[in-house]
Design an enzyme around this catalytic site. Structure first.
Site, PDB file in Angstrom:
ATOM      1  N   CYS A 181       0.825  -1.213   0.000  1.00 51.04           N
ATOM      2  CA  CYS A 181       0.000   0.000   0.000  1.00 51.04           C
ATOM      3  C   CYS A 181       0.865   1.271   0.000  1.00 51.04           C
ATOM      4  O   CYS A 181       1.465   1.570  -1.026  1.00 51.04           O
ATOM      5  CB  CYS A 181      -0.986  -0.065   1.171  1.00 51.04           C
ATOM      6  SG  CYS A 181      -2.453   0.914   0.847  1.00 51.04           S
TER       7      CYS A 181
ATOM      8  N   HIS B 239      -3.350  -5.428   1.873  1.00 46.81           N
ATOM      9  CA  HIS B 239      -2.646  -5.649   3.148  1.00 46.81           C
ATOM     10  C   HIS B 239      -2.616  -7.134   3.526  1.00 46.81           C
ATOM     11  O   HIS B 239      -3.423  -7.562   4.361  1.00 46.81           O
ATOM     12  CB  HIS B 239      -3.344  -4.863   4.265  1.00 46.81           C
ATOM     13  CG  HIS B 239      -3.151  -3.387   4.173  1.00 46.81           C
ATOM     14  ND1 HIS B 239      -2.162  -2.724   4.865  1.00 46.81           N
ATOM     15  CD2 HIS B 239      -3.798  -2.457   3.452  1.00 46.81           C
ATOM     16  CE1 HIS B 239      -2.226  -1.428   4.582  1.00 46.81           C
ATOM     17  NE2 HIS B 239      -3.210  -1.241   3.723  1.00 46.81           N
TER      18      HIS B 239
ATOM     19  N   GLU C 234      -0.760  -8.584   5.485  1.00 42.83           N
ATOM     20  CA  GLU C 234      -0.403  -8.736   6.906  1.00 42.83           C
ATOM     21  C   GLU C 234      -1.634  -8.743   7.808  1.00 42.83           C
ATOM     22  O   GLU C 234      -1.539  -9.066   8.985  1.00 42.83           O
ATOM     23  CB  GLU C 234       0.572  -7.628   7.328  1.00 42.83           C
ATOM     24  CG  GLU C 234      -0.010  -6.232   7.499  1.00 42.83           C
ATOM     25  CD  GLU C 234      -0.283  -5.498   6.177  1.00 42.83           C
ATOM     26  OE1 GLU C 234      -0.137  -6.106   5.098  1.00 42.83           O
ATOM     27  OE2 GLU C 234      -0.658  -4.314   6.251  1.00 42.83           O
TER      28      GLU C 234
HETATM   29  N1  GLN Z   1      -3.569   6.365   1.193  1.00 41.59           N
HETATM   30  C1  GLN Z   1      -2.268   6.091   1.746  1.00 41.59           C
HETATM   31  C2  GLN Z   1      -1.198   6.919   1.057  1.00 41.59           C
HETATM   32  O1  GLN Z   1      -1.477   7.575   0.108  1.00 41.59           O
HETATM   33  C3  GLN Z   1      -1.937   4.626   1.672  1.00 41.59           C
HETATM   34  C4  GLN Z   1      -2.924   3.819   2.488  1.00 41.59           C
HETATM   35  C5  GLN Z   1      -2.366   2.576   3.101  1.00 41.59           C
HETATM   36  O2  GLN Z   1      -1.163   2.352   3.139  1.00 41.59           O
HETATM   37  N2  GLN Z   1      -3.243   1.775   3.651  1.00 41.59           N
HETATM   38  O3  GLN Z   1      -0.081   6.921   1.461  1.00 41.59           O
END
Ligand code: GLN
Length: 201
Positions: free
Chosen positions: A87, A184, A186
């Site tokens: 992410c 995610h 994890e």
């Molecule tokens: N929206 C976050 C970002 O732009 C990422 C979200 C996440 O890691 N769950 O950094």
């Protein structure tokens, strides 16, 4: 470098622990059979064989990486050792970030659009079906993918292999020794994605 766990060598995996859900990754790496080590300094980076960049807020992580003088050490690390971004971690590793544009490490030949599924309320859990390349190496069956204000990978370069898609967009990709997931892994009990990363170290 490897620690000895239960009489066999266990890979030392650094978890970038500046911000975000690093603790969940440490637990997932442990469940997958690795030795998780929280990393906050350039010195800490030297003691690990691979690195996880967790989800969180990429802008905040960038600020902290700059404050902690970790930008160059992390870029150097990624030149020789495997990195797994999830992410926000994918956003940091990409070579182009949209909405808005921001500094990135250019480790993966990806263009990512931040928060592309919508606002916080638009986070979701989806079953994804990874392709044969993942299933052959990591194990068969769908993967439960938790998306939290996730980015969408809008472009993959020729050296990037797409291991899984969701709604037509790549969500799990690898480029050489590196791995990236916009969801995610994890946050579920399924250890296959973390085991795949361990296999790359
Ligand atoms: N929206 C976050 C970002 O732009 C990422 C979200 C996440 O890691 N769950 O950094």
């Amino acid at each position: 470098m490897a620690a000895i766990a239960n009489g066999r060598k266990s890979k030392r995996v650094g978890i970038l622990a500046l911000q975000g859900d690093f603790d969940a990754h440490a637990k997932a790496i442990t469940r997958a059979g690795g030795t998780a080590v929280e990393v906050r300094t350039a010195e800490g980076l030297k003691s690990v064989d691979g690195l996880v960049i967790p989800g969180g807020e990429s802008t905040t992580m960038l600020k902290l990486l700059n404050i902690m003088n970790l930008v160059e050490p992390l870029a150097e690390f990624a030149r020789t050792k495997p990195v797994f971004g999830t992410c926000a971690g994918v956003i940091l590793l990409a070579n182009k970030v949209l909405s808005p544009s921001q500094q990135c490490f250019e480790v993966l030949d990806l263009t990512v659009e931040r928060n592309a599924y919508g606002r916080q309320i638009d986070s979701r859990v989806a079953n994804i079906s990874p392709g044969p390349d993942f299933q052959n190496r990591a194990g068969v069956g769908d993967v439960e993918a938790v998306f939290i204000r996730a980015p969408i990978i809008r472009r993959v370069g020729p050296g990037v292999k797409v291991l899984a898609e969701y709604a037509g967009d790549p969500v799990l990709v690898e480029q050489g020794m590196h791995l990236a997931a916009t969801f995610h892994p994890e946050l579920t009990d399924d250890t296959r994605v973390h085991k795949l990363f361990l296999s790359k170290i």
